[in-house]
Scaffold this motif. Structure first.
Motif, PDB file in Angstrom:
ATOM      1  N   HIS A  55       0.814  -1.193  -0.055  1.00 35.29           N
ATOM      2  CA  HIS A  55      -0.020  -0.123  -0.001  1.00 35.29           C
ATOM      3  C   HIS A  55       0.895   1.259  -0.094  1.00 35.29           C
ATOM      4  O   HIS A  55       0.426   2.201  -0.582  1.00 35.29           O
ATOM      5  CB  HIS A  55      -1.008  -0.056   1.172  1.00 35.29           C
ATOM      6  N   TYR A  56       2.072   1.178   0.552  1.00 29.55           N
ATOM      7  CA  TYR A  56       2.790   2.426   0.600  1.00 29.55           C
ATOM      8  C   TYR A  56       3.221   2.913  -0.881  1.00 29.55           C
ATOM      9  O   TYR A  56       3.323   4.019  -1.059  1.00 29.55           O
ATOM     10  CB  TYR A  56       3.948   2.492   1.392  1.00 29.55           C
ATOM     11  N   LEU A  57       3.427   1.893  -1.678  1.00 33.90           N
ATOM     12  CA  LEU A  57       3.687   2.161  -3.249  1.00 33.90           C
ATOM     13  C   LEU A  57       2.642   3.014  -3.847  1.00 33.90           C
ATOM     14  O   LEU A  57       2.712   3.843  -4.462  1.00 33.90           O
ATOM     15  CB  LEU A  57       4.250   1.116  -3.915  1.00 33.90           C
ATOM     16  N   GLY A  58       1.568   2.320  -3.619  1.00 30.67           N
ATOM     17  CA  GLY A  58       0.196   2.882  -3.910  1.00 30.67           C
ATOM     18  C   GLY A  58      -0.020   4.340  -3.498  1.00 30.67           C
ATOM     19  O   GLY A  58      -0.422   5.356  -4.258  1.00 30.67           O
ATOM     20  N   GLN A  59       0.232   4.439  -2.116  1.00 32.41           N
ATOM     21  CA  GLN A  59       0.013   5.687  -1.545  1.00 32.41           C
ATOM     22  C   GLN A  59       1.098   6.968  -2.287  1.00 32.41           C
ATOM     23  O   GLN A  59       0.385   8.096  -2.634  1.00 32.41           O
ATOM     24  CB  GLN A  59       0.542   5.678  -0.148  1.00 32.41           C
ATOM     25  N   GLU A  60       2.250   6.534  -2.509  1.00 30.55           N
ATOM     26  CA  GLU A  60       3.220   7.456  -3.114  1.00 30.55           C
ATOM     27  C   GLU A  60       2.847   7.707  -4.546  1.00 30.55           C
ATOM     28  O   GLU A  60       2.825   8.895  -5.023  1.00 30.55           O
ATOM     29  CB  GLU A  60       4.490   6.682  -3.253  1.00 30.55           C
ATOM     30  N   VAL A  61       2.180   6.840  -5.280  1.00 27.95           N
ATOM     31  CA  VAL A  61       1.870   7.191  -6.657  1.00 27.95           C
ATOM     32  C   VAL A  61       0.563   7.999  -6.716  1.00 27.95           C
ATOM     33  O   VAL A  61       0.381   9.089  -7.249  1.00 27.95           O
ATOM     34  CB  VAL A  61       1.584   5.712  -7.415  1.00 27.95           C
ATOM     35  N   ILE A  62      -0.367   7.647  -5.866  1.00 26.30           N
ATOM     36  CA  ILE A  62      -1.739   8.577  -5.768  1.00 26.30           C
ATOM     37  C   ILE A  62      -1.242   9.934  -5.507  1.00 26.30           C
ATOM     38  O   ILE A  62      -1.720  10.960  -5.733  1.00 26.30           O
ATOM     39  CB  ILE A  62      -2.765   8.030  -5.164  1.00 26.30           C
ATOM     40  N   CYS A  63      -0.500  10.210  -4.276  1.00 29.48           N
ATOM     41  CA  CYS A  63      -0.149  11.275  -3.745  1.00 29.48           C
ATOM     42  C   CYS A  63       0.898  12.095  -4.908  1.00 29.48           C
ATOM     43  O   CYS A  63       0.510  13.413  -5.173  1.00 29.48           O
ATOM     44  CB  CYS A  63       1.099  11.331  -2.581  1.00 29.48           C
ATOM     45  N   GLN A  64       1.320  11.540  -5.740  1.00 29.20           N
ATOM     46  CA  GLN A  64       2.432  12.067  -6.854  1.00 29.20           C
ATOM     47  C   GLN A  64       1.310  12.452  -8.021  1.00 29.20           C
ATOM     48  O   GLN A  64       1.461  13.589  -8.493  1.00 29.20           O
ATOM     49  CB  GLN A  64       3.231  11.082  -7.197  1.00 29.20           C
ATOM     50  N   VAL A  65       0.276  11.768  -8.263  1.00 27.16           N
ATOM     51  CA  VAL A  65      -0.974  12.485  -9.136  1.00 27.16           C
ATOM     52  C   VAL A  65      -1.225  13.776  -8.549  1.00 27.16           C
ATOM     53  O   VAL A  65      -1.234  14.573  -9.519  1.00 27.16           O
ATOM     54  CB  VAL A  65      -2.086  11.369  -9.162  1.00 27.16           C
ATOM     55  N   PHE A  66      -1.630  13.910  -7.368  1.00 29.98           N
ATOM     56  CA  PHE A  66      -1.998  15.218  -6.836  1.00 29.98           C
ATOM     57  C   PHE A  66      -0.838  16.476  -7.172  1.00 29.98           C
ATOM     58  O   PHE A  66      -1.080  17.533  -7.554  1.00 29.98           O
ATOM     59  CB  PHE A  66      -2.262  15.050  -5.566  1.00 29.98           C
ATOM     60  N   GLN A  67       0.511  15.870  -6.860  1.00 30.08           N
ATOM     61  CA  GLN A  67       1.351  17.025  -6.850  1.00 30.08           C
ATOM     62  C   GLN A  67       1.807  17.234  -8.507  1.00 30.08           C
ATOM     63  O   GLN A  67       2.027  18.267  -8.503  1.00 30.08           O
ATOM     64  CB  GLN A  67       2.453  16.358  -6.235  1.00 30.08           C
ATOM     65  N   ARG A  68       1.818  16.350  -9.186  1.00 25.69           N
ATOM     66  CA  ARG A  68       2.271  16.235 -10.660  1.00 25.69           C
ATOM     67  C   ARG A  68       1.214  16.759 -11.773  1.00 25.69           C
ATOM     68  O   ARG A  68       1.341  17.464 -12.538  1.00 25.69           O
ATOM     69  CB  ARG A  68       2.886  14.948 -10.924  1.00 25.69           C
ATOM     70  N   TYR A  69       0.084  16.595 -11.287  1.00 26.38           N
ATOM     71  CA  TYR A  69      -1.146  16.797 -12.258  1.00 26.38           C
ATOM     72  C   TYR A  69      -2.137  17.395 -11.180  1.00 26.38           C
ATOM     73  O   TYR A  69      -3.368  17.098 -11.302  1.00 26.38           O
ATOM     74  CB  TYR A  69      -1.913  15.341 -12.869  1.00 26.38           C
ATOM     75  N   PRO A  70      -2.200  18.527 -10.795  1.00 25.43           N
ATOM     76  CA  PRO A  70      -3.197  19.268 -10.196  1.00 25.43           C
ATOM     77  C   PRO A  70      -4.636  19.394 -10.798  1.00 25.43           C
ATOM     78  O   PRO A  70      -5.584  19.632 -10.126  1.00 25.43           O
ATOM     79  CB  PRO A  70      -2.534  20.448  -9.591  1.00 25.43           C
ATOM     80  N   GLN A  71      -4.254  19.702 -12.201  1.00 27.74           N
ATOM     81  CA  GLN A  71      -5.366  19.820 -13.213  1.00 27.74           C
ATOM     82  C   GLN A  71      -6.516  18.671 -13.136  1.00 27.74           C
ATOM     83  O   GLN A  71      -7.658  18.897 -13.577  1.00 27.74           O
ATOM     84  CB  GLN A  71      -4.879  20.231 -14.468  1.00 27.74           C
ATOM     85  N   ILE A  72      -6.002  17.401 -12.574  1.00 26.77           N
ATOM     86  CA  ILE A  72      -6.962  16.233 -12.740  1.00 26.77           C
ATOM     87  C   ILE A  72      -7.111  15.819 -11.261  1.00 26.77           C
ATOM     88  O   ILE A  72      -7.881  14.836 -11.018  1.00 26.77           O
ATOM     89  CB  ILE A  72      -6.472  15.214 -13.546  1.00 26.77           C
ATOM     90  N   ALA A  73      -6.921  16.569 -10.199  1.00 26.06           N
ATOM     91  CA  ALA A  73      -6.909  16.038  -9.092  1.00 26.06           C
ATOM     92  C   ALA A  73      -8.266  15.892  -8.444  1.00 26.06           C
ATOM     93  O   ALA A  73      -9.005  15.105  -7.694  1.00 26.06           O
ATOM     94  CB  ALA A  73      -6.505  17.224  -7.674  1.00 26.06           C
ATOM     95  N   HIS A  74      -9.520  16.716  -9.031  1.00 24.61           N
ATOM     96  CA  HIS A  74     -10.750  16.401  -8.837  1.00 24.61           C
ATOM     97  C   HIS A  74     -11.373  15.017  -9.410  1.00 24.61           C
ATOM     98  O   HIS A  74     -12.604  14.681  -9.119  1.00 24.61           O
ATOM     99  CB  HIS A  74     -11.702  17.710  -9.264  1.00 24.61           C
ATOM    100  N   LEU A  75     -10.750  14.634 -10.397  1.00 25.09           N
ATOM    101  CA  LEU A  75     -10.888  13.283 -11.086  1.00 25.09           C
ATOM    102  C   LEU A  75     -10.353  11.991 -10.302  1.00 25.09           C
ATOM    103  O   LEU A  75     -10.763  10.889 -10.957  1.00 25.09           O
ATOM    104  CB  LEU A  75     -10.667  13.319 -12.447  1.00 25.09           C
TER     105      LEU A  75
END
Length: 135
Positions: A55-75
């Protein structure tokens, strides 16, 4: 027929991947960096489907989505934030965490009783206003 909790979250990850691909195709991000991120995302998705997910790898990837792609955070599906937990929960308000906690408790109760459990249906029922019939 209800899908398993793991299958449900794997499908949401696949959907999120489709969104990330679309972001790359629209040239909204640096191509090389995006390709490397998608490779890492694919590894997490593969491991999740093989039930080998840390789960920590998944946590890291999902958190990076928010950091790298803030334009899709709401999706980003809220279920994934709960599923991976940890730092992902920083992106959820307390009220939403309480709903997911209650549904998760119901899931564990059903599992212990050997009963089927429909995560999506239960989540929808818990999100109903207080005076609505739930069952």
């Amino acid at each position: 027929m209800a899908t398993s909790y793991l299958e449900h979250n794997a499908a949401l990850m696949a959907h999120l991947r489709d969104i990330l691909v679309a972001v790359g195709e629209n040239q909204q991000v640096e191509e090389e960096s995006h390709a490397l991120f998608l490779e890492r995302f694919d590894e997490v998705l593969h491991d999740l489907r093989q039930e080998e997910q840390e789960h920590y790898l998944g946590q890291e990837v999902i958190c990076q989505v928010f950091q790298r792609y803030p334009q899709i955070a709401h999706l980003v599906p809220r279920d994934l934030l709960w599923f991976f937990g940890g730092d992902c929960l920083h992106f959820m308000p307390d009220e939403e965490i309480a709903i997911f906690q209650a549904v998760d408790e119901r899931r564990f109760e059903a599992q212990e009783a050997g009963q089927d459990f429909d995560w999506v249906r239960e989540l929808q029922l818990m999100a109903l206003p207080e005076n609505s019939p739930r069952h």
